[in-house]
Motif scaffolding. Structure first.
Motif, mmCIF file in Angstrom:
data_model
loop_
_atom_site.group_PDB
_atom_site.id
_atom_site.type_symbol
_atom_site.label_atom_id
_atom_site.label_comp_id
_atom_site.label_asym_id
_atom_site.label_seq_id
_atom_site.Cartn_x
_atom_site.Cartn_y
_atom_site.Cartn_z
ATOM 1 N N ALA A 149 23.884 35.399 -15.742
ATOM 2 C CA ALA A 149 24.530 36.287 -17.023
ATOM 3 C C ALA A 149 25.956 36.118 -16.865
ATOM 4 C CB ALA A 149 23.787 37.585 -16.996
ATOM 5 N N ILE A 150 26.483 36.090 -18.225
ATOM 6 C CA ILE A 150 28.057 36.013 -18.471
ATOM 7 C C ILE A 150 28.329 37.174 -19.490
ATOM 8 C CG2 ILE A 150 30.132 34.966 -19.197
ATOM 9 C CD1 ILE A 150 28.872 32.376 -18.112
ATOM 10 N N GLY A 151 29.370 38.072 -19.263
ATOM 11 C CA GLY A 151 29.619 38.878 -20.146
ATOM 12 C C GLY A 151 30.738 39.917 -19.906
ATOM 13 N N PRO A 152 31.194 40.542 -20.628
ATOM 14 C CA PRO A 152 32.531 41.516 -20.539
ATOM 15 C C PRO A 152 32.249 42.452 -19.542
ATOM 16 C CG PRO A 152 31.571 42.188 -22.380
ATOM 17 C CD PRO A 152 30.663 40.981 -21.931
ATOM 18 N N TYR A 153 33.313 42.919 -18.757
ATOM 19 C CA TYR A 153 33.406 44.089 -17.805
ATOM 20 C C TYR A 153 34.548 44.796 -18.054
ATOM 21 C CZ TYR A 153 36.939 42.464 -14.765
ATOM 22 O OH TYR A 153 38.309 41.897 -14.357
ATOM 23 N N ILE A 154 34.450 46.144 -17.810
ATOM 24 C CA ILE A 154 35.592 47.024 -17.764
ATOM 25 C C ILE A 154 35.570 47.741 -16.374
ATOM 26 C CG2 ILE A 154 36.653 49.130 -18.787
ATOM 27 C CD1 ILE A 154 35.158 48.419 -21.541
ATOM 28 N N ARG A 155 36.827 47.751 -16.054
ATOM 29 C CA ARG A 155 36.915 48.449 -14.542
ATOM 30 C C ARG A 155 38.108 49.611 -14.836
ATOM 31 N NH1 ARG A 155 37.690 45.231 -9.648
ATOM 32 N NH2 ARG A 155 35.696 45.272 -9.234
ATOM 33 N N PRO A 156 37.472 50.771 -14.910
ATOM 34 C CA PRO A 156 38.578 51.890 -15.349
ATOM 35 C C PRO A 156 39.195 52.514 -13.841
ATOM 36 C CG PRO A 156 36.460 52.951 -15.119
ATOM 37 C CD PRO A 156 36.250 51.397 -14.993
ATOM 38 N N SER A 157 40.266 53.086 -13.884
ATOM 39 C CA SER A 157 41.029 53.636 -12.991
ATOM 40 C C SER A 157 41.672 54.993 -13.587
ATOM 41 C CB SER A 157 42.294 52.882 -12.450
ATOM 42 O OG SER A 157 43.027 53.613 -11.690
ATOM 43 N N PHE A 158 41.220 56.329 -12.923
ATOM 44 C CA PHE A 158 41.655 57.374 -13.334
ATOM 45 C C PHE A 158 42.529 58.033 -12.556
ATOM 46 C CE2 PHE A 158 37.095 56.928 -14.649
ATOM 47 C CZ PHE A 158 37.227 56.777 -16.159
ATOM 48 N N PHE A 159 43.492 59.193 -13.266
ATOM 49 C CA PHE A 159 44.086 60.115 -12.531
ATOM 50 C C PHE A 159 45.502 59.767 -11.732
ATOM 51 C CE2 PHE A 159 39.605 61.735 -12.147
ATOM 52 C CZ PHE A 159 39.550 62.275 -13.478
#
Length: 670
Positions: free
Chosen positions: A396-406
């Motif tokens: 599978a190929i698709g978008p990703y989001i890696r968040p970083s908080f604070f």
């Protein structure tokens, strides 16, 4: 000011408010009918006297509903505010609220609230210190994070209160007498507090959204946006094409020849049944693994990558068996298999399927008659297996989001890119899996705060991993998992196990299908990966391991205790408590205490946080096993850090065992 009311059970509330340069974001979860918890993130501008431009703070609240509101009695709640943070908002309270329906000729309701407050809620118009006056003040720069039990309900106490009038279904008005003097803020010139009275107007835009405008402390205008929803109520109704009905056999007295067992004499009987049953199940995207038959009993081993609810798998498999199998077969054993592991055996009477399908309360009646038990590791008896399932390659190929908080300089950062995942299953239980990511855009690498940890930097060098390369090998893992016995499971994983570590991980789990208790052990020997996340390693290596206990408290509440050694070499315990919903929602909290002191750990004093998992089917209404997960930590440090190895056994098998099957059994007829 707090009120004595509780949210509806399992409600989630997210609020963002702002006044006088102060922005507060609150995440509240009604964990049970009486217990609610809140995580708060705050930014205070112009905190310049202590060297801050904008001061940012994270804290937790806890509330317990002592008395539910009745015809005469008010709702009474006891609460702890900022009990595990820096203490800037630390306070305790006991508060009561009473609702009067239509007290006037117009309007819907009137709520009256009164309470006693300590800490921040006792800093204006105090009446004295009935439980002792020794209460330390908030100190900016304190790492915080530890519950200050010795100061709870200490210091000055004040009486606060308010009135809320709901004019109609959408519009409400509030007035309150507030006893928070805002000493840290007013002493630094953040704003001028001139009154104890606050006034507010709130408007319900829709069922889930409310906005408010307020005149606060005689000097400031505030605004608030409030979002509420309940995991029990999906954003989109669950949509599923209707199942084909059960085919009812002729009565034995009417057609006794139909029940003849002579078909068993054919040596290829299991093969014939397998070849007929398999396409029936494929129409529902259920995979048939094997069929075992006798004259009166049949076992079908099935799996599904489509359905997030195994009750649906049981129901549709049972219907298919009723359509295909000879009338002499009375008992169906449906073995649920996940990633090669037979997690449970559901025994269903064919007669029950035939007679209950259209009865009122059919699901609960059927649940009372089935048996959910442990499944043998492999099929036995007169069996035909489906041999064309392996080897199997998927990608599978698709978008990703890696968040970083604070991050104190930028509270929310994120990287966005493309991820490619491939899996090669070359035999039952064997899998080679790899994931490559390429960052397209992102702001995480713009952070400027590098690690100051005195412990081995097993997590706090995360920024160096982000900066080192845009294209990374996230994971490359060869794994084998199997069942040594009817209620035991095992796993071995080798390779680049996660973003920061590679090595070998082994796990053993004891978990009977009908037991509330599960026990496991995991051992790992890993080495820290190069920052560019290719194929190299750094010098740091460590052996870690944990003994784990899992327990189902009932009604969707699960607990887990892990005792062992963590990545930084520290030894301690992690305690987790989670609320799980039949539709796949999960909300929980955890904390870890190790032999690392709070000074060595750094900001936050010890590891803690909130975990949230949301199934995609909740949004789309379509069955899928995909979900969105995140863990919210006030701060990520090196103490109490555990390996993020994928494929841990308990999470794989629990959805096919007694508790999860029972919780959402109502979908068995879908």
């Amino acid at each position: 000011m707090p009120s004595g009311e509780a949210l509806p059970d399992s409600q989630v509330a997210i609020g963002v408010s702002s006044f006088a340069g102060q922005t507060r974001t609150n995440f509240t979860f009604q964990f049970s009918p009486r217990i609610s918890v809140t995580f708060r993130y705050v930014g205070i501008q112009d905190w310049n006297s202590d060297g801050f431009g904008t001061y940012r703070d994270r804290s937790f609240d806890f509330r317990y509903l002592l008395i539910k509101e009745g015809r005469i009695a008010p709702a009474v709640t006891i609460g702890l505010q900022d009990f595990a943070g820096t203490g800037i908002y630390a306070s305790e309270y006991i508060v009561a609220t009473k609702t009067f329906d239509r007290p006037f000729r117009f309007g819907r309701s009137l709520k009256v609230t009164a309470g006693l407050g300590w800490g921040r809620l006792g800093t204006s118009s105090a009446l004295g210190s009935p439980f002792g006056s020794n209460r330390p003040q908030f100190v900016p720069g304190d790492p915080g994070g530890e519950p200050a039990v010795d100061q709870w309900f200490r210091g000055p106490m004040a009486v606060f209160g308010g009135i809320e009038w709901q004019a109609n279904e959408r519009l409400g008005f509030k007035v309150e007498y507030a006893t928070d003097a805002y000493l840290p803020e007013t002493s630094r010139g953040v704003f001028a507090r001139e009154s104890n009275l606050n006034f507010g107007l709130e408007y319900q835009v829709r069922q889930a959204v409310r906005i408010g405008v307020y005149w606060l402390y005689g000097s400031e205008v505030g605004v608030n946006v409030h979002l509420q929803f309940n995991p029990k109520t999906p954003a989109a109704p669950y949509r599923l094409e209707g199942p084909r009905p059960v085919i009812v056999r002729p009565e034995r007295l009417v057609n006794p020849a139909a029940y003849d067992t002579g078909w068993m004499a054919a040596h290829n009987a299991p093969i014939v049944i397998r070849n007929a049953l398999r396409p029936e199940l494929e129409q529902d995207q259920i995979v048939l693994l094997s069929v075992s038959v006798s004259a009166t009993r049949a076992e079908a081993r099935v799996s599904s990558d489509r359905f997030d609810n195994f009750a649906i798998v049981v129901g549709r498999t049972g219907r298919a068996m009723a359509r295909i199998l000879p009338p002499s077969i009375e008992i169906f054993d449906i073995v649920l298999v996940t990633n090669g592991l037979a997690v449970s055996k559901v025994t269903v009477s064919r007669r029950d399927l035939e007679t209950l399908e259209f009865r009122p309360n059919a699901s609960q009646v059927l649940l009372s008659r089935i048996v959910i038990a442990d499944a043998a590791p492999a099929p036995t008896g007169n069996t035909s297996q489906v041999d064309s399932l392996y080897p199997h390659f998927s990608w599978a190929i698709g978008p990703y989001i890696r968040p970083s908080f604070f991050d104190p300089d930028e509270p929310v950062r994120a990287d966005v890119g493309i991820a490619a995942v491939a899996r090669y299953r070359f035999a039952p239980g064997w899998q080679l899996m790899g994931e490559v990511r390429h960052r397209v855009v992102g702001t995480i690498k713009n952070a400027s705060r590098l690690s100051d940890s005195v412990l081995p930097r097993v997590r706090t060098d995360a920024l160096l991993y982000v900066r080192a390369a845009d294209t990374t090998l996230e994971r490359l893992v060869l794994s084998k998992q199997w069942k040594p016995g009817k209620n035991t499971y095992a796993r071995i994983s080798v390779g680049y196990l996660e973003q920061m570590f590679g090595g070998v991980s082994a796990e053993f789990l004891w978990k009977p299908a009908a037991s509330r208790l599960g026990l496991g052990i995991e051992v790992n020997y890993v080495k820290q990966r190069d920052f560019n996340q290719r194929f190299g390693f750094q010098d740091y290596e460590v052996a870690t391991g944990h003994l784990s206990a899992y327990y189902d408290f009932g009604n969707g509440y699960f607990g887990q205790v892990d005792v062992g050694r963590y990545l930084a070499g520290d030894v301690g315990v992690t305690v987790s408590l989670e609320r799980r919903f039949a539709n796949g929602w999960r909300v929980g909290g955890f904390f870890t205490l190790t032999d690392v002191s709070s000074e060595e750990f750094g900001e936050g004093s010890f590891d803690k946080g909130i975990s949230v998992t949301i199934p995609l089917s909740w949004f789309t209404g379509r069955p899928t096993r995909q979900s969105l997960s995140t863990t919210i930590r006030p701060v990520q440090r090196d103490g109490g850090a555990r390996l993020n190895v994928s494929g841990r056994l308990y999470e794989q098998i629990r959805s096919g065992q007694l508790t999860d099957l029972s919780n959402d059994w109502g979908r068995v007829w879908q």
